[in-house]
Write a protein that holds these residues in place. Sequence first.
Motif, PDB file in Angstrom:
ATOM      1  N   ARG A  96     -61.685  -5.996  16.803  1.00 27.22           N
ATOM      2  CA  ARG A  96     -60.254  -5.844  17.066  1.00 27.22           C
ATOM      3  C   ARG A  96     -59.765  -7.185  17.592  1.00 27.22           C
ATOM      4  O   ARG A  96     -60.236  -7.681  18.608  1.00 27.22           O
ATOM      5  CB  ARG A  96     -60.022  -4.724  18.076  1.00 27.22           C
ATOM      6  N   GLU A  97     -58.823  -7.793  16.884  1.00 25.56           N
ATOM      7  CA  GLU A  97     -58.407  -9.157  17.188  1.00 25.56           C
ATOM      8  C   GLU A  97     -57.729  -9.298  18.550  1.00 25.56           C
ATOM      9  O   GLU A  97     -57.965 -10.277  19.264  1.00 25.56           O
ATOM     10  CB  GLU A  97     -57.478  -9.675  16.085  1.00 25.56           C
ATOM     11  N   GLU A  98     -56.910  -8.343  18.953  1.00 25.86           N
ATOM     12  CA  GLU A  98     -56.096  -8.520  20.161  1.00 25.86           C
ATOM     13  C   GLU A  98     -56.911  -8.705  21.435  1.00 25.86           C
ATOM     14  O   GLU A  98     -56.490  -9.397  22.343  1.00 25.86           O
ATOM     15  CB  GLU A  98     -55.104  -7.368  20.336  1.00 25.86           C
ATOM     16  N   ASP A  99     -58.093  -8.088  21.503  1.00 24.10           N
ATOM     17  CA  ASP A  99     -58.896  -8.228  22.717  1.00 24.10           C
ATOM     18  C   ASP A  99     -60.336  -8.650  22.439  1.00 24.10           C
ATOM     19  O   ASP A  99     -61.138  -8.764  23.353  1.00 24.10           O
ATOM     20  CB  ASP A  99     -58.870  -6.940  23.534  1.00 24.10           C
ATOM     21  N   GLY A 100     -60.663  -8.860  21.157  1.00 20.41           N
ATOM     22  CA  GLY A 100     -61.996  -9.313  20.812  1.00 20.41           C
ATOM     23  C   GLY A 100     -63.072  -8.245  20.858  1.00 20.41           C
ATOM     24  O   GLY A 100     -64.258  -8.550  20.706  1.00 20.41           O
ATOM     25  N   PHE A 101     -62.677  -6.978  21.061  1.00 22.95           N
ATOM     26  CA  PHE A 101     -63.673  -5.903  21.097  1.00 22.95           C
ATOM     27  C   PHE A 101     -64.398  -5.856  19.757  1.00 22.95           C
ATOM     28  O   PHE A 101     -63.774  -5.713  18.706  1.00 22.95           O
ATOM     29  CB  PHE A 101     -63.015  -4.552  21.400  1.00 22.95           C
ATOM     30  N   THR A 102     -65.725  -5.972  19.801  1.00 24.24           N
ATOM     31  CA  THR A 102     -66.525  -6.058  18.585  1.00 24.24           C
ATOM     32  C   THR A 102     -67.592  -4.983  18.556  1.00 24.24           C
ATOM     33  O   THR A 102     -68.301  -4.761  19.540  1.00 24.24           O
ATOM     34  CB  THR A 102     -67.200  -7.448  18.487  1.00 24.24           C
ATOM     35  N   GLN A 103     -67.707  -4.334  17.404  1.00 28.72           N
ATOM     36  CA  GLN A 103     -68.783  -3.399  17.141  1.00 28.72           C
ATOM     37  C   GLN A 103     -69.752  -4.101  16.190  1.00 28.72           C
ATOM     38  O   GLN A 103     -69.330  -4.683  15.200  1.00 28.72           O
ATOM     39  CB  GLN A 103     -68.234  -2.132  16.485  1.00 28.72           C
ATOM     40  N   GLY A 132     -68.619   2.370  12.077  1.00 25.64           N
ATOM     41  CA  GLY A 132     -67.556   1.587  12.686  1.00 25.64           C
ATOM     42  C   GLY A 132     -66.303   2.425  12.889  1.00 25.64           C
ATOM     43  O   GLY A 132     -65.939   3.227  12.037  1.00 25.64           O
ATOM     44  N   LYS A 133     -65.656   2.240  14.019  1.00 26.35           N
ATOM     45  CA  LYS A 133     -64.473   3.045  14.359  1.00 26.35           C
ATOM     46  C   LYS A 133     -63.255   2.168  14.605  1.00 26.35           C
ATOM     47  O   LYS A 133     -63.327   1.144  15.275  1.00 26.35           O
ATOM     48  CB  LYS A 133     -64.730   3.872  15.622  1.00 26.35           C
ATOM     49  N   ILE A 134     -62.159   2.607  14.044  1.00 26.22           N
ATOM     50  CA  ILE A 134     -60.839   2.055  14.305  1.00 26.22           C
ATOM     51  C   ILE A 134     -60.028   3.201  14.888  1.00 26.22           C
ATOM     52  O   ILE A 134     -59.840   4.224  14.216  1.00 26.22           O
ATOM     53  CB  ILE A 134     -60.177   1.518  13.012  1.00 26.22           C
ATOM     54  N   ASP A 135     -59.592   3.068  16.103  1.00 32.46           N
ATOM     55  CA  ASP A 135     -58.819   4.133  16.760  1.00 32.46           C
ATOM     56  C   ASP A 135     -59.583   5.464  16.725  1.00 32.46           C
ATOM     57  O   ASP A 135     -59.027   6.512  16.446  1.00 32.46           O
ATOM     58  CB  ASP A 135     -57.444   4.247  16.099  1.00 32.46           C
ATOM     59  N   LEU A 144     -62.885   4.638   6.459  1.00 31.08           N
ATOM     60  CA  LEU A 144     -62.480   5.510   5.358  1.00 31.08           C
ATOM     61  C   LEU A 144     -61.385   6.484   5.794  1.00 31.08           C
ATOM     62  O   LEU A 144     -60.391   6.669   5.090  1.00 31.08           O
ATOM     63  CB  LEU A 144     -63.688   6.274   4.804  1.00 31.08           C
ATOM     64  N   GLU A 145     -61.546   7.085   6.969  1.00 32.54           N
ATOM     65  CA  GLU A 145     -60.529   8.016   7.464  1.00 32.54           C
ATOM     66  C   GLU A 145     -59.205   7.307   7.745  1.00 32.54           C
ATOM     67  O   GLU A 145     -58.128   7.864   7.531  1.00 32.54           O
ATOM     68  CB  GLU A 145     -61.020   8.717   8.735  1.00 32.54           C
ATOM     69  N   ALA A 146     -59.289   6.061   8.206  1.00 39.38           N
ATOM     70  CA  ALA A 146     -58.085   5.282   8.505  1.00 39.38           C
ATOM     71  C   ALA A 146     -57.465   4.647   7.262  1.00 39.38           C
ATOM     72  O   ALA A 146     -56.324   4.205   7.306  1.00 39.38           O
ATOM     73  CB  ALA A 146     -58.424   4.201   9.533  1.00 39.38           C
ATOM     74  N   TRP A 147     -58.224   4.611   6.158  1.00 42.03           N
ATOM     75  CA  TRP A 147     -57.830   3.859   4.965  1.00 42.03           C
ATOM     76  C   TRP A 147     -56.389   4.104   4.493  1.00 42.03           C
ATOM     77  O   TRP A 147     -55.688   3.147   4.156  1.00 42.03           O
ATOM     78  CB  TRP A 147     -58.802   4.099   3.829  1.00 42.03           C
TER      79      TRP A 147
END
Length: 73
Positions: free
Chosen positions: A38-45, A57-60, A65-68
């Motif tokens: 995540r670019e805004e805070d650099g959180f990296t998985q 991998g999770k976004i929100d 795929l679910e976020a696609w």
Amino acid sequence: MEYNELVERFEMGEEFQLYYKGVSYWISQNEEGYYLTREEDGFTQSFESADQLFELGKIDNITILEAWPNIEV
């Protein structure tokens, strides 16, 4: 771009910037692993394979795929 095309191109070594609900993410890779950041805070998985990145991998709190439907590349 279709989801499957993203996965295939990433597996071939391309890296992508994704936008989900106005937030920027990077999927990237190097010799040591595969990353969803995540670019805004650099959180990296970190993951051991591209498959793991797309499966775990999770976004929100949902998979890529679910976020696609709400992702812009």
